[in-house]
Every structure is written in structure tokens, then in C-alpha cells.
Design a protein around this motif. Sequence first.
Motif, PDB file in Angstrom:
ATOM      1  N   PRO A 157       0.858  -1.431   0.076  1.00 13.13           N
ATOM      2  CA  PRO A 157       0.072   0.494  -0.345  1.00 13.13           C
ATOM      3  C   PRO A 157       0.889   1.459  -0.018  1.00 13.13           C
ATOM      4  N   LYS A 158       2.228   0.941   1.044  1.00 18.17           N
ATOM      5  CA  LYS A 158       2.446   1.875   0.697  1.00 18.17           C
ATOM      6  C   LYS A 158       3.756   2.497  -0.512  1.00 18.17           C
ATOM      7  N   GLU A 159       3.656   1.966  -1.129  1.00 18.31           N
ATOM      8  CA  GLU A 159       4.857   1.696  -2.039  1.00 18.31           C
ATOM      9  C   GLU A 159       3.752   3.034  -3.583  1.00 18.31           C
ATOM     10  N   SER A 160       2.545   1.796  -2.989  1.00 18.60           N
ATOM     11  CA  SER A 160       1.229   2.074  -4.034  1.00 18.60           C
ATOM     12  C   SER A 160       0.605   3.906  -4.139  1.00 18.60           C
ATOM     13  N   LYS A 161       0.896   4.392  -2.636  1.00 18.42           N
ATOM     14  CA  LYS A 161       0.393   5.178  -2.739  1.00 18.42           C
ATOM     15  C   LYS A 161       1.393   6.857  -2.690  1.00 18.42           C
ATOM     16  N   LYS A 162       2.684   6.102  -3.020  1.00 15.24           N
ATOM     17  CA  LYS A 162       3.390   7.119  -3.422  1.00 15.24           C
ATOM     18  C   LYS A 162       3.850   6.748  -5.247  1.00 15.24           C
ATOM     19  N   SER A 163       3.022   5.827  -5.755  1.00  8.03           N
ATOM     20  CA  SER A 163       2.948   5.699  -6.902  1.00  8.03           C
ATOM     21  C   SER A 163       2.406   6.073  -7.851  1.00  8.03           C
ATOM     22  N   ILE A 164       0.902   6.251  -7.491  1.00  8.09           N
ATOM     23  CA  ILE A 164      -0.010   7.032  -8.017  1.00  8.09           C
ATOM     24  C   ILE A 164       0.045   8.600  -8.076  1.00  8.09           C
ATOM     25  N   LEU A 165       0.433   9.064  -6.657  1.00  8.67           N
ATOM     26  CA  LEU A 165       0.335  10.762  -6.887  1.00  8.67           C
ATOM     27  C   LEU A 165       1.282  10.926  -7.145  1.00  8.67           C
ATOM     28  N   ASP A 166       2.871  10.385  -7.191  1.00  8.13           N
ATOM     29  CA  ASP A 166       3.783  10.882  -7.760  1.00  8.13           C
ATOM     30  C   ASP A 166       3.889  10.485  -9.332  1.00  8.13           C
ATOM     31  N   ILE A 179      -6.729  -3.147  -2.467  1.00  5.27           N
ATOM     32  CA  ILE A 179      -7.188  -2.556  -3.220  1.00  5.27           C
ATOM     33  C   ILE A 179      -5.658  -1.714  -3.215  1.00  5.27           C
ATOM     34  N   ASP A 180      -5.897  -0.136  -4.067  1.00  3.38           N
ATOM     35  CA  ASP A 180      -4.298   0.463  -3.751  1.00  3.38           C
ATOM     36  C   ASP A 180      -5.101   2.242  -3.770  1.00  3.38           C
ATOM     37  N   LEU A 181      -6.101   1.957  -3.928  1.00  3.11           N
ATOM     38  CA  LEU A 181      -6.473   3.969  -3.426  1.00  3.11           C
ATOM     39  C   LEU A 181      -7.675   3.653  -3.631  1.00  3.11           C
ATOM     40  N   PHE A 182      -8.694   4.567  -2.947  1.00  6.11           N
ATOM     41  CA  PHE A 182     -10.450   4.377  -2.689  1.00  6.11           C
ATOM     42  C   PHE A 182     -10.871   5.836  -3.274  1.00  6.11           C
ATOM     43  N   SER A 183     -11.370   5.361  -4.106  1.00  2.00           N
ATOM     44  CA  SER A 183     -12.416   6.143  -4.674  1.00  2.00           C
ATOM     45  C   SER A 183     -13.591   6.228  -4.399  1.00  2.00           C
ATOM     46  N   VAL A 225     -13.104   6.129   6.088  1.00  2.00           N
ATOM     47  CA  VAL A 225     -12.592   5.392   5.730  1.00  2.00           C
ATOM     48  C   VAL A 225     -10.812   5.343   5.729  1.00  2.00           C
ATOM     49  N   ARG A 226     -10.435   6.830   6.671  1.00  2.00           N
ATOM     50  CA  ARG A 226      -9.390   7.106   7.154  1.00  2.00           C
ATOM     51  C   ARG A 226      -9.525   6.726   8.855  1.00  2.00           C
ATOM     52  N   GLU A 227     -10.280   6.375   9.089  1.00  2.00           N
ATOM     53  CA  GLU A 227     -10.598   5.114  10.101  1.00  2.00           C
ATOM     54  C   GLU A 227      -9.826   3.849  10.313  1.00  2.00           C
ATOM     55  N   VAL A 228     -10.085   3.989   8.629  1.00  2.00           N
ATOM     56  CA  VAL A 228      -8.884   2.298   8.572  1.00  2.00           C
ATOM     57  C   VAL A 228      -7.777   1.933   7.619  1.00  2.00           C
ATOM     58  N   SER A 229      -8.103   3.152   7.179  1.00  2.00           N
ATOM     59  CA  SER A 229      -6.899   2.956   5.838  1.00  2.00           C
ATOM     60  C   SER A 229      -6.477   4.811   5.591  1.00  2.00           C
ATOM     61  N   SER A 230      -4.625   4.630   5.515  1.00  2.00           N
ATOM     62  CA  SER A 230      -4.156   5.503   4.745  1.00  2.00           C
ATOM     63  C   SER A 230      -3.893   5.602   3.146  1.00  2.00           C
ATOM     64  N   LEU A 231      -4.293   4.767   2.935  1.00  2.00           N
ATOM     65  CA  LEU A 231      -4.215   4.851   1.351  1.00  2.00           C
ATOM     66  C   LEU A 231      -4.573   6.160   0.788  1.00  2.00           C
ATOM     67  N   PRO A 232      -4.223   6.335  -0.877  1.00  3.90           N
ATOM     68  CA  PRO A 232      -4.307   7.159  -0.797  1.00  3.90           C
ATOM     69  C   PRO A 232      -6.336   7.412  -1.558  1.00  3.90           C
ATOM     70  N   LEU A 233      -6.099   8.785  -1.442  1.00  8.55           N
ATOM     71  CA  LEU A 233      -7.922   8.843  -1.236  1.00  8.55           C
ATOM     72  C   LEU A 233      -8.722   9.676  -2.082  1.00  8.55           C
ATOM     73  N   PHE A 234      -9.333   9.568  -3.372  1.00 10.46           N
ATOM     74  CA  PHE A 234      -9.986  10.003  -3.970  1.00 10.46           C
ATOM     75  C   PHE A 234     -11.420  10.402  -4.020  1.00 10.46           C
ATOM     76  N   ILE A 235     -11.294  11.471  -3.829  1.00 11.86           N
ATOM     77  CA  ILE A 235     -13.012  11.853  -3.156  1.00 11.86           C
ATOM     78  C   ILE A 235     -13.599  13.426  -4.547  1.00 11.86           C
ATOM     79  N   CYS A 236     -14.729  12.869  -5.160  1.00  8.57           N
ATOM     80  CA  CYS A 236     -15.538  13.152  -6.107  1.00  8.57           C
ATOM     81  C   CYS A 236     -16.989  13.781  -5.620  1.00  8.57           C
ATOM     82  N   MET A 237     -17.321  15.188  -5.619  1.00 10.09           N
ATOM     83  CA  MET A 237     -18.557  15.671  -5.272  1.00 10.09           C
ATOM     84  C   MET A 237     -19.169  15.567  -7.023  1.00 10.09           C
TER      85      MET A 237
END
Lengths: 223, 306
Positions: free
Chosen positions: B3-12, B146-150, B167-179
Motif C-alpha cells: 500500500p505504501k509504495e502504491s500511494k507513493k507511485s500513483i500520486l507521484d 485495493i490500491d486506492l479509494f475512489s 475511510v481514514r479510520e481504517v486506511s491511509s491509502l490514497p483517497l480520491f473524492i468526487c462531489m
Amino acid sequence: MERKLKNFLEECYNAVLEGDKQKAEKLATEAVKSGYDSYLVIEKGLVQGIKKLGEKWEQGSCFLPELVLGAEAVKAGISILQEPILKSKAGRKNLPRVIIGTIEGDIHDIGKTLVATMLSANGFEVIDLGVDVKSDNFVKMAKKYEPRFLCLSSLLTTTMQNEIRVIEGLKKANLRKKLKVMVGGAPASLSWAKEIGADLYAENAISAVKVAQREIGHESKRK
Amino acid sequence: MSPKESKKSILDLSRRRALLFDGAMGTMLFSYGLPFGTPPELWNLSQPEIVLKIHKKYIQAGADVIQTNTFGASSLKLKKSGIEKKMDKINKTAVKIARKACPDGKYVAGNIGPTGEFLEPVGKVKYKDLKKAFSEQAEILRSAGIDLFSVETMYDLREALAAIEGVREVSSLPLFICMTFEKKSKGYFTLMGDEVSSSLKKLKQAGADVVGANCTLGSKEMIKLASVMKKSTKLPIIVQPNAGMPKLVKGKTVYLQRPASFANDVLKMIKLGVHFAGGCCGTTPEFIRMVKKGLMTLEYKPLGLS
């Protein structure tokens, strides 16, 4: 109009604008006790408030929460004010009746409930059949309650086809000419209404009230 | 990928090039015969091969991120169809299917949609109930890999914040949110009256990594909203517009917009500085393919990423 009554009506109007249900209930109880004309309090007080909110909503200067809470306040007030009216049979007959529901296969209830709330806040008697209403059930309830309007709501383009089945069912039961069918919901349009043989289309809850009121106006003129 | 790598990689990775999300799942399922009234999430269990096929088509079209078929798979939403007991299995299986379709170097997003319930005083549910429902669903998605949340289509800022907190209660994965914003005479607002700039600010404060908008608007209108969003936040931005507005022609739903015109609009948004783009209702793998095609010829200059 005497000043006291005028101030009272304005208080009713403000209670709705503020979405204050308790205040509307308190004022309605007071009105019944003081012997004010219930129709006057509804029409010139509460309903003016919801009309104002409707205008603001159309302009984009108020949103769903204000509209819902305002409508709840009107409904609460009306239900108290109507008690004396409903006791007489003649009074009950005067309320135009509406049956409303979301079409079979569709469980979206936000828009439908908003339309129901706005209609009843504007003095219609509303029978809300809920969501995922079977076509047969619309017909059965129309037969039982003989409404002036049957409102069909849909959000899914895939299930709005079921509206055709309701209209066919009404024809078979010889009910089609006895009521007006109104359709609404995001994918509906005037051309969709025409295509399936519905009478009326409303773009949103505010317009549903306007369309129904206009229709009643036409009918009474024809009489 | 941890998960840590994936966070780094998708945002990077998004600093180097715009990344593509997939298009619609629901309207695709209908085209494969999903019957009226069946919750699309049920097909994770009964027709997994069709869900898999749709994911694969989006990957083939060039999507970098595919989203699990779990938009309506929170307990509160499933309850409306009386299948909340299947929540665990529906979410787990959805991740499994998406993982199977996802090659190395691409990403699986755990998709979360609104509960369909209104918060008090308009509705009956409380903030903590929403947060709990989101947290439950997020935990199942997370543990399934999963690799991230949408999180998508949020029409109430408070519900969106409940989703982020859940989401943040259970995970620090990248979090994408659309209104989802509507166009009003005074600008863009959610159904509940939340305005763009303050919404994005609060989403950021609550812990979102990427913010944006999906649904309601077609791609043309979304361009204007994208420039408003760009002015409102320094976070990376995601857009997922509809394929124009649906029209009914002779009883059939038709999205009149062509993939090429959709792609053209999306590329304009990427030039404005949008980092992630996908499609919502009515879009198909062909739409994503056309965006991908355009992207290959676009010189990408990421703008304003802090």
C-alpha cells in the motif's frame, strides 16, 4: 385585513422560511383556537412561505435542506389547520387528490418524496405509494382512490419504460380519462411524456405544483 | 505492490503524466443485460465474468485505474434492496474480480458511493451512522487488496466528510473524492447547496489526497467547473463527466455525445491542470480509448502541484 391577523400571517410565512416546524405547529394551534379561517392561514400564510422558498430554489439561492424543512413546516401546520375542515365531508372533497410513486424497478425516492411533500404543502391530498411500485398497483390504487392526478417518478432511464405499462393498465381499467398522468424525474421530458401518452410533465417539485394547479384552473374553467 | 509504495507511485506518477480512470460500470452492465431493478453490485456474485470483461475492456482501452463494482455496496444502500447481509461478500468479490483484470503497473480503486440516506434534520440518519457504514465498507475493500479509494457522486458535503473520516479510520491509502455539482445561476452547487471552493477546502482538511467532480455534468460543462476547481485548491484534481446528457429516443436511452468530442473536452481539462480523468454515466471503453489516444500526443505540463 386587520393588523393582528396580518401580523399573524406573516409569522406563519416566516416560520416556513425558517423551516421551523415547531413554530408552524404552535401558530396553527393558535389559529384554530382563535377561530381564524383555516384556508386563509394556509393560503395567505404557510403556502406563501413555501412559494417564496420555491422561487429562491429556482433562482439557486436556497437548496434542498431549506426546501425540505420549509415543506415539513407547512405540512405540520396544515395537518393541524385541516382537522376542522376534514371533519366535514364537503371539506375533504375539496382537496385535489394525487397518487404518486417511483416506477417499478427504481428505488430512488428523493425526488418523488420532494414532489409529494411540495404537493401536500400546497394543499393537495397526497397518497404516496413509495418506490419500486408495480404497474398493477398504480392502477389498483387509482381505481380505489380516484385521484385527479397520478404522478410517476423515475430516475433510471432503463426502468422508465415501465411508465408505458401503467398507462396501458389505466386504459384497460377504463381509468385513463378520469385522471391526469404526470411524469417527472431526471431523464423525463415533455417529449417523453408525449411519446408515452402521459398528460403532463414537470421538471421539478416546484413545477409539479405549478403544473397541477394550472391543470385544475383549466378544468374549473371548462366547467 | 505494498500500500505504501502504491500511494507513493500513483500520486507521484501524476506529476509526470495525467492518469486515466475507467468509464461507466452501471450503464455497461445494463448493456450486458442487467435486469431492471437488480442492484448492479449483485452481479459481482452472479455474473462475475461480465464484470471482469468490462474491467478488462477499460484496461485495454488505456485506463490506468479501474474501479470496483461497489458504488452502492455500503450496508445502508444495500439495505434498500434487502441484501445488506451480502455486503462483505459483494465487496470482497468485487476487489477479487478487479484485481484479476488489473495488470502490474495499473491500479484498482475501491469505489464508494453515497448511501442514499439524508442526514438529520432533512433525513433520519446521524453523522456517526454514515461514518460507520463507510468505515465498514472501506475496511472490507482495504483488506481485500485495493490500491486506492475512489469516493464518488457525493451531493452532500457532510456525507463526503463522513466518508473520508470513515475511510481514514481504517486506511491511509490514497483517497480520491468526487462531489457532484449542478450548475446554478450563481455558480456550481451540490444538491444540498455546498459551494465548490469551501467544499474542496474541507475535503482536503478531512484527509483527501485528490479532489474533484463527477456525474451530473457533461464534459463540456465540466470544463468550466474544472477551472473553478483549479482556482480553489492545490490538491491534484480528478474529473469524471457524463457522456453529455441522456436523451430518450423511441423508448431507448441514448447518449448523443460522441467519444471524440468527449475526449476533446477531457484533454482541454488536462491542459487546464487536471491530473486524473475518467468517465461517468454513458461513457464506454471507446470514450476512454479516445482520451488515451489524445493524451499520447499531448505534451503534459503538470500545473500547480504542491
